[in-house]
Design a protein around this motif. Structure first.
Motif, PDB file in Angstrom:
ATOM      1  N   GLY A  99       0.798  -1.217   0.000  1.00  0.00           N
ATOM      2  CA  GLY A  99       0.000   0.000   0.000  1.00  0.00           C
ATOM      3  C   GLY A  99       0.831   1.267   0.000  1.00  0.00           C
ATOM      4  N   ALA A 100       1.847   1.334   0.836  1.00  0.00           N
ATOM      5  CA  ALA A 100       2.667   2.545   0.928  1.00  0.00           C
ATOM      6  C   ALA A 100       4.058   2.148   1.380  1.00  0.00           C
ATOM      7  N   GLY A 101       5.048   2.430   0.536  1.00  0.00           N
ATOM      8  CA  GLY A 101       6.431   2.170   0.901  1.00  0.00           C
ATOM      9  C   GLY A 101       6.821   0.717   0.708  1.00  0.00           C
ATOM     10  N   ALA A 102       8.129   0.485   0.685  1.00  0.00           N
ATOM     11  CA  ALA A 102       8.646  -0.867   0.535  1.00  0.00           C
ATOM     12  C   ALA A 102       8.373  -1.676   1.796  1.00  0.00           C
ATOM     13  N   LEU A 103       8.214  -2.990   1.621  1.00  0.00           N
ATOM     14  CA  LEU A 103       7.844  -3.851   2.733  1.00  0.00           C
ATOM     15  C   LEU A 103       8.513  -5.206   2.559  1.00  0.00           C
ATOM     16  N   ASP A 104       9.044  -5.745   3.661  1.00  0.00           N
ATOM     17  CA  ASP A 104       9.644  -7.079   3.647  1.00  0.00           C
ATOM     18  C   ASP A 104       8.588  -8.109   4.032  1.00  0.00           C
ATOM     19  N   VAL A 105       8.341  -9.051   3.144  1.00  0.00           N
ATOM     20  CA  VAL A 105       7.432 -10.160   3.427  1.00  0.00           C
ATOM     21  C   VAL A 105       8.289 -11.373   3.762  1.00  0.00           C
ATOM     22  N   PRO A 106       8.204 -11.899   4.979  1.00  0.00           N
ATOM     23  CA  PRO A 106       9.086 -12.997   5.370  1.00  0.00           C
ATOM     24  C   PRO A 106       8.657 -14.319   4.759  1.00  0.00           C
ATOM     25  N   VAL A 450      -5.891 -15.056  -3.925  1.00  0.00           N
ATOM     26  CA  VAL A 450      -6.108 -13.612  -3.794  1.00  0.00           C
ATOM     27  C   VAL A 450      -6.389 -13.172  -2.364  1.00  0.00           C
ATOM     28  N   GLN A 451      -6.443 -14.103  -1.396  1.00  0.00           N
ATOM     29  CA  GLN A 451      -6.746 -13.758  -0.012  1.00  0.00           C
ATOM     30  C   GLN A 451      -5.458 -13.747   0.811  1.00  0.00           C
ATOM     31  N   LEU A 452      -5.130 -12.592   1.415  1.00  0.00           N
ATOM     32  CA  LEU A 452      -3.959 -12.501   2.274  1.00  0.00           C
ATOM     33  C   LEU A 452      -4.206 -13.262   3.570  1.00  0.00           C
ATOM     34  N   GLY A 453      -3.162 -13.940   4.063  1.00  0.00           N
ATOM     35  CA  GLY A 453      -3.271 -14.718   5.288  1.00  0.00           C
ATOM     36  C   GLY A 453      -2.433 -14.141   6.411  1.00  0.00           C
ATOM     37  N   THR A 454      -1.631 -14.998   7.029  1.00  0.00           N
ATOM     38  CA  THR A 454      -0.851 -14.604   8.204  1.00  0.00           C
ATOM     39  C   THR A 454       0.626 -14.893   7.977  1.00  0.00           C
ATOM     40  N   PRO A 460      -1.026 -10.864  11.210  1.00  0.00           N
ATOM     41  CA  PRO A 460      -1.523 -10.494   9.882  1.00  0.00           C
ATOM     42  C   PRO A 460      -0.401  -9.925   9.017  1.00  0.00           C
ATOM     43  N   LEU A 461      -0.608  -9.989   7.717  1.00  0.00           N
ATOM     44  CA  LEU A 461       0.347  -9.414   6.766  1.00  0.00           C
ATOM     45  C   LEU A 461      -0.015  -7.943   6.572  1.00  0.00           C
ATOM     46  N   THR A 462       0.419  -7.114   7.489  1.00  0.00           N
ATOM     47  CA  THR A 462       0.086  -5.694   7.453  1.00  0.00           C
ATOM     48  C   THR A 462       0.880  -4.981   6.370  1.00  0.00           C
ATOM     49  N   GLY A 463       0.273  -3.951   5.801  1.00  0.00           N
ATOM     50  CA  GLY A 463       0.934  -3.140   4.785  1.00  0.00           C
ATOM     51  C   GLY A 463       0.711  -3.612   3.369  1.00  0.00           C
ATOM     52  N   LEU A 464       0.257  -4.837   3.194  1.00  0.00           N
ATOM     53  CA  LEU A 464      -0.002  -5.364   1.859  1.00  0.00           C
ATOM     54  C   LEU A 464      -1.463  -5.128   1.483  1.00  0.00           C
ATOM     55  N   THR A 465      -1.695  -4.823   0.225  1.00  0.00           N
ATOM     56  CA  THR A 465      -3.058  -4.576  -0.252  1.00  0.00           C
ATOM     57  C   THR A 465      -3.571  -5.648  -1.187  1.00  0.00           C
ATOM     58  N   ASP A 466      -2.670  -6.447  -1.742  1.00  0.00           N
ATOM     59  CA  ASP A 466      -3.116  -7.392  -2.756  1.00  0.00           C
ATOM     60  C   ASP A 466      -2.105  -8.516  -2.885  1.00  0.00           C
ATOM     61  N   VAL A 467      -2.589  -9.671  -3.309  1.00  0.00           N
ATOM     62  CA  VAL A 467      -1.748 -10.816  -3.638  1.00  0.00           C
ATOM     63  C   VAL A 467      -2.433 -11.581  -4.752  1.00  0.00           C
ATOM     64  N   THR A 468      -1.656 -12.179  -5.635  1.00  0.00           N
ATOM     65  CA  THR A 468      -2.212 -12.990  -6.706  1.00  0.00           C
ATOM     66  C   THR A 468      -1.137 -13.927  -7.222  1.00  0.00           C
ATOM     67  N   ASN A 469      -1.557 -14.938  -7.926  1.00  0.00           N
ATOM     68  CA  ASN A 469      -0.638 -15.830  -8.633  1.00  0.00           C
ATOM     69  C   ASN A 469      -0.801 -15.591 -10.120  1.00  0.00           C
ATOM     70  N   LEU A 470       0.217 -15.026 -10.746  1.00  0.00           N
ATOM     71  CA  LEU A 470       0.129 -14.674 -12.156  1.00  0.00           C
ATOM     72  C   LEU A 470       0.136 -15.905 -13.059  1.00  0.00           C
ATOM     73  N   GLY A 471       0.695 -17.004 -12.564  1.00  0.00           N
ATOM     74  CA  GLY A 471       0.699 -18.248 -13.322  1.00  0.00           C
ATOM     75  C   GLY A 471      -0.024 -19.330 -12.551  1.00  0.00           C
ATOM     76  N   PRO A 472      -0.464 -20.390 -13.214  1.00  0.00           N
ATOM     77  CA  PRO A 472      -1.170 -21.465 -12.509  1.00  0.00           C
ATOM     78  C   PRO A 472      -0.239 -22.230 -11.591  1.00  0.00           C
ATOM     79  N   ALA A 473      -0.810 -22.803 -10.538  1.00  0.00           N
ATOM     80  CA  ALA A 473      -0.056 -23.703  -9.669  1.00  0.00           C
ATOM     81  C   ALA A 473       0.040 -25.064 -10.338  1.00  0.00           C
ATOM     82  N   ALA A 474       1.123 -25.777 -10.044  1.00  0.00           N
ATOM     83  CA  ALA A 474       1.356 -27.041 -10.738  1.00  0.00           C
ATOM     84  C   ALA A 474       2.063 -28.024  -9.822  1.00  0.00           C
TER      85      ALA A 474
END
Length: 740
Positions: A99-106, A450-454, A460-474
């Motif tokens: 949403g705002a600024g860089a963020l580290d997702v562990p 598309v649903q953010l988890g923990t 919670p994964l604070t600071g993130l507004t969106d998630v998606t998988n651009l390619g199919p899972a396999a």
């Protein structure tokens, strides 16, 4: 041709092969001897009814008796530790938006699909940390090919293929003496280093020049400069040796670019009423649909072919703000396994199974942590996993990752006998681990997660507004059916977990992931005759980019990706998984290569004659043609087609006699008057051959060990090729109504 799987094998005896009818007839035959006054043997007689009842009861006893060999066989397999292969997780890449600024997702962050009616969400967990920048990569334009040194060219929009969703494989062709440039557009300038991941399905062979460029001021794309050596660092895709030069795209990797101060947005095509942004003038869209009018900050991947022969590189997808994720989940809180009763050889089950196997060969189950707590409150101490319990005391344990059980030792402090310590009586035992949550159910389509988890700690994964998988899972697969385990066990006992023969490689290649349906190990092979200047007699085969030199083992694998994928391809992760598994089991001197299929498309020419009565009853030419095309596609499907419907073997030839049985219409509909097959241009192409077949230097006979045949009764495949259907436009099915 069918094969008897029992030929030459010792068959278990059928301890009693009598059926219900046999028992009834035997008892009726004994009536005159034991009850001569009984003369009514008709089914309506109550005595006959009792005979049939007891025959039915006895048949059940016989059935149970005949299960004894199977029971003994299963007990033998359990004694040897042969278990069902566990489910394997599906995997994909999750792209995050901040949403705002860089963020580290562990690592360990979770996201899921949306729950539906009667359908639970599929949860994915990231395997790596990612730095998410407040920038989007949303545009990809391909310029060229153009002559090296040219001042102008055309471009086309490949955003959907390269970036997604859904991301798809993209082949960048490099004719001799020409260049191409893949321009990647960001919606804003990054304030810190940009990391761009590249996944390849066809590496670029040595010889081509690779460079990265960026947009500056009013410079035109073909004239964009390269970043300074200190601004570009990488371990696989681009490394400037001694401050200059380039390295070919030989494997997957990532580019790290520190944005230069003069990185500037440019607009490929002018837009009415837009801001005064530099617009390209020497590079124009190939069509109106390719025109892109939004200003973007551009990074360009430039490939130049200084030679005269055709070459190419295949890009699976480009990744930005993305992390690899799978349906293997880590427990958010420790799981209490139970309380020790102080007895030796205790075993405690894990609630979830199987354990997730990591790619790290040194610690494949490094996510498992078992602790023993003593006192109040408990003082927790981590115990060490071992393959075998050592003699004497020690805070160690064994575990079975498939069954999901923890085993402790039996050392007696008084007698100093036994292996491994016993947890003190009353102590608590808990564990944290990562387990496979979803198998085949995790093979979701693109843009579904598309649903953010923990986070791994449960926050919670604070600071993130969106998630998606651009390619199919396999690559997700369910637990192995018991029947498959019983068939696999003898082969597994034969290989003894070592790859010596080609059959050993084929058996073991299917072990890491049950989604692999077609496996073939190609033996070394040499040219028989001279064919200057391409090769000399005795040179190893190099057709289809597979080097068949002595001392090599080339393993071809094909996953089952469903009916909707006509040419399934293994993902880079699956290739790495199988390669790592075989690498631990091969001879030290063997050069191992694990590759995807080399498809040979098959073209079909068929004429279907429809009876006049069937046409009068409603059968149309269009319906018959569509049905025949569907039958052809199903028959030629690599993993689900074939004469027996279980898929094709690598190198298996195609015969119209088999195809006839698969596509012939119903007897009351009509008949096939013509049916022929021929090979199309191979779907695989490796330098110096031309993927499109339009180059005047292109010679398809050099690409295969024998020439492509014309329409006929069969198609001969090379021993490394696999059948697939030609594109629908090349299948010729002509229905017509009978004259009689």
């Amino acid at each position: 041709m069918t094969f008897d799987a029992q030929r030459g094998r010792i068959l278990p005896p059928n301890l009693d092969d009598r059926t219900w009818q046999d028992l009834v007839e035997q008892m009726r035959a004994l009536i005159p001897k034991y009850a001569p006054a009984w003369t009514d043997h008709n089914p309506s007689d109550p005595g006959i009814t009792l005979i049939e009842l007891f025959a039915w009861l006895t048949e059940g006893v016989i059935y149970r008796l005949n299960q004894v060999p199977d029971k003994n066989y299963l007990a033998f397999l359990n004694l040897l530790g042969v278990t069902r292969d566990p489910p394997t997780p599906a995997h994909t890449y999750l792209t995050f938006t901040t949403g705002a600024g860089a963020l580290d997702v562990p690592a360990g962050a979770q996201a899921s699909t949306v729950a539906g009616e009667g359908r639970t969400p599929v949860v994915f967990e990231t395997d790596e940390a990612v730095r998410v920048l407040p920038v989007k990569l949303d545009t990809a334009l391909l310029i060229g090919p153009f002559a090296t040194g040219a001042a102008s060219a055309t471009y086309r929009d490949v955003s959907t293929e390269v970036i997604g969703p859904p991301a798809a494989k993209t082949l960048l062709q490099l004719p001799g003496g020409q260049s191409v440039q893949l321009c990647l557009g960001f919606d804003a300038a990054a304030a810190e280093a940009v990391r761009l991941g590249v996944r390849l399905y066809l590496p670029l062979p040595p010889g081509a020049n690779v460079s990265w460029v960026y947009s500056t001021g009013s410079t035109e794309p073909i004239a964009w400069p390269s970043p300074a050596a200190g601004q570009l660092s990488d371990g696989t895709l681009y490394r400037p040796p001694d401050g200059s030069g380039a390295r070919p795209l030989g494997q997957d990797g990532s580019l790290v670019l520190t944005p230069p101060s003069n990185w500037t947005a440019q607009r490929p095509a002018p837009a009415r009423g837009g801001p005064a942004t530099p617009t390209w003038s020497t590079v124009t869209p190939a069509s109106a649909g390719d025109a892109h009018t939004d200003a973007r900050f551009w990074l360009g991947l430039r490939l130049a072919n200084p030679g005269t022969a055709q070459t190419a590189v295949g890009i699976d997808r480009l990744l930005f703000n993305a992390a690899h994720a799978s349906t293997a989940l880590t427990l958010r809180v420790p799981e209490t396994l139970g309380t020790s009763d102080g007895t030796p050889l205790q075993s405690l089950p894990l609630h979830h199974r199987p354990l997730h196997r990591r790619a790290d060969l040194r610690a494949p189950y490094g996510d498992l942590l078992v602790e023993v707590g003593t006192g109040t409150p408990p003082l927790w101490q981590a115990w060490t996993p071992v393959d075998d319990l050592p003699a004497g005391p020690g805070n160690v344990y064994r575990f079975d990752p498939v069954v999901g059980e923890i085993f402790f030792g039996n050392h007696d402090p008084q007698s100093q006998q036994g292996n491994g310590s016993v947890p003190p009586a009353g102590s608590l035992i808990r564990a944290v681990y990562r387990h496979v949550e979803s198998g085949a159910a995790g093979n979701v389509a693109a843009a579904q997660v598309v649903q953010l988890g923990t986070t791994r700690r449960g926050g919670p994964l604070t600071g993130l507004t969106d998630v998606t998988n651009l390619g199919p899972a396999a690559d997700g697969a369910d637990e192995e059916p018991i029947e498959d385990t019983l068939r696999r066990a003898p082969r597994e006992l034969k290989t003894r977990d070592r790859a010596i023969t080609g059959e050993d490689y084929e058996v073991l290649a299917g072990e890491p992931n049950k989604n692999v349906k077609v496996v073939a190990c190609l033996p070394p092979r040499s040219q028989a005759l001279d064919n200057p200047p391409a090769w000399k007699a005795g040179d190893p085969w190099t057709f289809a980019g597979i080097v068949r030199a002595p001392g090599t083992a080339n393993v071809v694998i094909v996953p089952d990706q469903g009916d909707g994928v006509p040419r399934p391809e293994p993902t880079p992760e699956l290739l790495d998984q199988v390669r790592s598994y075989l690498d631990q089991r091969r001879d030290i001197g063997v050069q191992l290569q694990v590759v995807g299929p080399r498809y040979l498309p098959i073209m079909v020419q068929a004429e279907v004659v429809i009876w006049q009565q069937a046409a009068a009853a409603g059968a149309t030419l269009g319906d018959v043609r569509a049905d025949t095309l569907a039958r052809i596609a199903a028959f030629l499907h690599p993993t689900r087609g074939g004469p027996d419907g279980t898929g094709w073997r690598v190198g298996q030839n195609v015969y119209t006699s088999d195809l006839f049985r698969a596509v012939m219409p119903a007897a009351d509909l009509g008949y096939l008057s013509t049916l022929q097959v021929r090979p199309d241009t191979p779907a695989y192409h490796y330098p110096p051959l031309n993927p499109t077949g339009t180059d005047t230097n292109y010679n398809p006979n050099l690409e295969r060990p024998f020439a492509l045949s014309g329409f006929g009764a069969s198609v001969r495949l090379a021993d490394y090729e696999l059948v697939c259907a030609a594109v629908p436009g090349k299948q010729v099915v002509t229905p017509k109504i009978s004259d009689t």
